[in-house]
Design a protein around this motif. Structure first.
Motif, PDB file in Angstrom:
ATOM      1  N   ARG A   7       0.843  -1.205   0.000  1.00  0.00           N
ATOM      2  CA  ARG A   7       0.000   0.000   0.000  1.00  0.00           C
ATOM      3  C   ARG A   7       0.870   1.244   0.000  1.00  0.00           C
ATOM      4  O   ARG A   7       2.038   1.227   0.407  1.00  0.00           O
ATOM      5  CB  ARG A   7      -0.986  -0.005   1.149  1.00  0.00           C
ATOM      6  CG  ARG A   7      -0.534  -0.261   2.591  1.00  0.00           C
ATOM      7  CD  ARG A   7       0.575   0.499   3.103  1.00  0.00           C
ATOM      8  NE  ARG A   7       0.680   0.592   4.544  1.00  0.00           N
ATOM      9  CZ  ARG A   7       1.449   1.485   5.148  1.00  0.00           C
ATOM     10  NH1 ARG A   7       2.198   2.311   4.464  1.00  0.00           N
ATOM     11  NH2 ARG A   7       1.521   1.516   6.462  1.00  0.00           N
ATOM     12  N   ALA A   9       0.445   5.152   1.509  1.00  0.00           N
ATOM     13  CA  ALA A   9      -0.458   5.765   2.500  1.00  0.00           C
ATOM     14  C   ALA A   9      -0.083   7.226   2.765  1.00  0.00           C
ATOM     15  O   ALA A   9       0.367   7.571   3.856  1.00  0.00           O
ATOM     16  CB  ALA A   9      -0.408   4.944   3.787  1.00  0.00           C
ATOM     17  N   PRO A  10      -0.273   8.089   1.768  1.00  0.00           N
ATOM     18  CA  PRO A  10       0.116   9.494   1.974  1.00  0.00           C
ATOM     19  C   PRO A  10      -0.832  10.251   2.901  1.00  0.00           C
ATOM     20  O   PRO A  10      -2.027   9.956   2.949  1.00  0.00           O
ATOM     21  CB  PRO A  10       0.041  10.081   0.553  1.00  0.00           C
ATOM     22  CG  PRO A  10      -0.978   9.230  -0.144  1.00  0.00           C
ATOM     23  CD  PRO A  10      -0.869   7.855   0.446  1.00  0.00           C
ATOM     24  N   SER A  11      -0.263  11.207   3.620  1.00  0.00           N
ATOM     25  CA  SER A  11      -1.105  12.110   4.420  1.00  0.00           C
ATOM     26  C   SER A  11      -1.435  13.305   3.521  1.00  0.00           C
ATOM     27  O   SER A  11      -0.529  13.877   2.917  1.00  0.00           O
ATOM     28  CB  SER A  11      -0.338  12.614   5.642  1.00  0.00           C
ATOM     29  OG  SER A  11       0.146  11.499   6.364  1.00  0.00           O
ATOM     30  N   GLU A  43      -4.252   9.072   4.446  1.00  0.00           N
ATOM     31  CA  GLU A  43      -4.128   9.099   5.909  1.00  0.00           C
ATOM     32  C   GLU A  43      -4.475  10.491   6.450  1.00  0.00           C
ATOM     33  O   GLU A  43      -3.599  11.293   6.796  1.00  0.00           O
ATOM     34  CB  GLU A  43      -2.724   8.640   6.304  1.00  0.00           C
ATOM     35  CG  GLU A  43      -2.521   7.187   5.866  1.00  0.00           C
ATOM     36  CD  GLU A  43      -1.592   6.378   6.728  1.00  0.00           C
ATOM     37  OE1 GLU A  43      -0.522   6.894   7.094  1.00  0.00           O
ATOM     38  OE2 GLU A  43      -1.919   5.218   7.025  1.00  0.00           O
ATOM     39  N   TYR A 170      -1.967   8.445  14.843  1.00  0.00           N
ATOM     40  CA  TYR A 170      -1.479   7.823  13.607  1.00  0.00           C
ATOM     41  C   TYR A 170      -1.127   6.349  13.801  1.00  0.00           C
ATOM     42  O   TYR A 170      -1.544   5.483  13.019  1.00  0.00           O
ATOM     43  CB  TYR A 170      -0.274   8.643  13.111  1.00  0.00           C
ATOM     44  CG  TYR A 170       0.705   7.875  12.269  1.00  0.00           C
ATOM     45  CD1 TYR A 170       0.394   7.547  10.952  1.00  0.00           C
ATOM     46  CD2 TYR A 170       1.937   7.466  12.779  1.00  0.00           C
ATOM     47  CE1 TYR A 170       1.288   6.819  10.176  1.00  0.00           C
ATOM     48  CE2 TYR A 170       2.827   6.749  12.019  1.00  0.00           C
ATOM     49  CZ  TYR A 170       2.497   6.418  10.715  1.00  0.00           C
ATOM     50  OH  TYR A 170       3.378   5.695   9.963  1.00  0.00           O
ATOM     51  N   VAL A 174      -2.936   3.410  11.622  1.00  0.00           N
ATOM     52  CA  VAL A 174      -2.158   2.649  10.637  1.00  0.00           C
ATOM     53  C   VAL A 174      -2.274   1.147  10.897  1.00  0.00           C
ATOM     54  O   VAL A 174      -2.483   0.358   9.982  1.00  0.00           O
ATOM     55  CB  VAL A 174      -0.666   3.076  10.690  1.00  0.00           C
ATOM     56  CG1 VAL A 174       0.217   2.114   9.931  1.00  0.00           C
ATOM     57  CG2 VAL A 174      -0.504   4.460  10.130  1.00  0.00           C
ATOM     58  N   ARG A 188       7.980   1.955   2.973  1.00  0.00           N
ATOM     59  CA  ARG A 188       7.830   3.376   3.283  1.00  0.00           C
ATOM     60  C   ARG A 188       9.181   3.971   3.637  1.00  0.00           C
ATOM     61  O   ARG A 188      10.190   3.254   3.741  1.00  0.00           O
ATOM     62  CB  ARG A 188       6.839   3.564   4.429  1.00  0.00           C
ATOM     63  CG  ARG A 188       7.272   2.889   5.706  1.00  0.00           C
ATOM     64  CD  ARG A 188       6.219   3.017   6.791  1.00  0.00           C
ATOM     65  NE  ARG A 188       6.615   2.328   8.014  1.00  0.00           N
ATOM     66  CZ  ARG A 188       5.802   2.100   9.022  1.00  0.00           C
ATOM     67  NH1 ARG A 188       4.556   2.511   8.981  1.00  0.00           N
ATOM     68  NH2 ARG A 188       6.227   1.472  10.106  1.00  0.00           N
ATOM     69  N   LEU A 192      10.258   6.668   9.093  1.00  0.00           N
ATOM     70  CA  LEU A 192       9.203   6.050   9.909  1.00  0.00           C
ATOM     71  C   LEU A 192       9.683   4.801  10.643  1.00  0.00           C
ATOM     72  O   LEU A 192       8.879   4.078  11.242  1.00  0.00           O
ATOM     73  CB  LEU A 192       7.982   5.741   9.032  1.00  0.00           C
ATOM     74  CG  LEU A 192       7.254   7.009   8.558  1.00  0.00           C
ATOM     75  CD1 LEU A 192       6.239   6.697   7.468  1.00  0.00           C
ATOM     76  CD2 LEU A 192       6.550   7.703   9.723  1.00  0.00           C
TER      77      LEU A 192
HETATM   78  N1  GLU Z   1       0.988   8.792   6.215  1.00  0.00           N
HETATM   79  C1  GLU Z   1       2.400   8.641   6.419  1.00  0.00           C
HETATM   80  C2  GLU Z   1       3.135   9.745   5.694  1.00  0.00           C
HETATM   81  O1  GLU Z   1       2.598  10.333   4.763  1.00  0.00           O
HETATM   82  C3  GLU Z   1       2.918   7.316   5.947  1.00  0.00           C
HETATM   83  C4  GLU Z   1       2.520   6.213   6.845  1.00  0.00           C
HETATM   84  C5  GLU Z   1       2.966   4.820   6.461  1.00  0.00           C
HETATM   85  O2  GLU Z   1       3.372   4.594   5.312  1.00  0.00           O
HETATM   86  O3  GLU Z   1       2.883   3.952   7.302  1.00  0.00           O
HETATM   87  O4  GLU Z   1       4.262  10.023   6.042  1.00  0.00           O
END
Ligand code: GLU
Length: 295
Positions: A7, A9-11, A43, A170, A174, A188, A192
């Protein structure tokens, strides 16, 4: 073997910039090369950081750069009930307590939260909620970086899972989403890495198996300064998609000398799908923009 489900998962705190394009690209190539699914999750759990229309811009940026996702786009703001159910479940397991410490109060006592409110039995109303952390894990095996270690004090902090204003954290969102979407691989940015240990702790408490993790180097302007919405990295432009992809290929280790800006986005993506391998990607947490041989 379980099927590969990846996946992105952009904010939606802004449009994608060059650093997030690189992240999307690696997560996309990794999933597609494994004949896996590639899901898209917006996200937006922290609604205070959401910028109007950023989600629509992100969707159009992905499409223009040849990255098509599978299934429906998931929005975290539509999943509040699921997060609440998980909080209720953890509460029943007696793993949650209320905390009245502000960020400043935590900071004034040192860098990490040391369980100040754990035994105070504060009311849940108008307080943040924390998850008791009994984990003594401070490392994990990353598919790309190998064995990775995180500051033990950080790993053993009681995690904030719901803010005083009611917003779910968050880390909680997640984990709940990745479980529900049956994500097998999380690809990612290395920024993170620290949160991975916290998220693995939540998995354990929910009796779920965490996904495999692959952290890629983050594109930085200089050491410690990643390209980000916070430091006003410019949005990638759809009309320059071909050039953006060729530049991104250079970052992920694909020699781009044989490529021309006359190629189509589809040609470029197919070219990369045939050639890219994680072995080409630097095994580092950062890549400096200056070091990249972009055309
Ligand atoms: N939403 C997070 C971001 O944009 C990424 C989270 C993830 O990939 O677990 O930095």
């Amino acid at each position: 073997m379980l099927p590969y489900v990846g996946r992105f998962a952009p904010s939606p705190s802004g449009p994608l910039h060059f650093g997030s394009l690189v992240c999307a690209l690696v997560s996309f190539l990794h999933a597609r090369q494994a004949n896996g699914q590639w899901l898209l999750r917006i996200e937006d759990v922290d609604t205070t950081r959401v910028k109007a229309d950023a989600d629509q811009i992100i969707l159009s940026q992905l499409i223009s750069h040849g990255m098509h996702w599978d299934g429906d786009v998931i929005y975290q703001t539509n999943r509040q009930n699921e997060y609440q159910k998980t909080v209720d479940r953890l509460h029943k397991q007696q793993l949650i307590y209320a905390c009245s410490c502000t960020r400043q109060a935590v900071k004034s006592k040192g860098k990490y939260y040391t369980g100040t409110c754990r035994d105070l039995h504060l009311p849940f109303k108008d307080n943040a909620l924390r998850l008791i952390n009994t984990s003594d894990d401070y490392g994990f095996h990353d598919l790309h970086l190998g064995d990775v270690f995180v500051e033990p004090l950080f790993c053993s902090e009681d995690l904030s899972i719901q803010r005083k204003d009611g917003l779910f954290a968050y880390n909680l969102a997640v984990v709940v989403d990745d479980i529900e979407q049956q994500v097998s691989h999380v690809v990612r940015g290395a920024d993170l890495i620290d949160t991975t240990l916290q998220q693995q702790h939540i998995y354990r408490l929910l009796y779920e198996k965490p996904p495999r993790y692959f952290h890629l180097p983050v594109v930085c302007l200089e050491s410690g300064k990643k390209l980000s919405k916070q430091n006003h990295a410019i949005a990638i432009e759809n009309r320059r998609a071909v050039k953006n992809l060729i530049d991104a290929f250079a970052v992920i280790g694909l020699s781009n000398h044989s490529l021309s800006e006359k190629m189509t986005v589809e040609d470029l993506i197919n070219w990369a799908l045939k050639r890219w391998s994680p072995n080409l990607l630097a095994k580092r947490r950062e890549i400096l923009l200056l070091d990249i041989n972009t055309v």
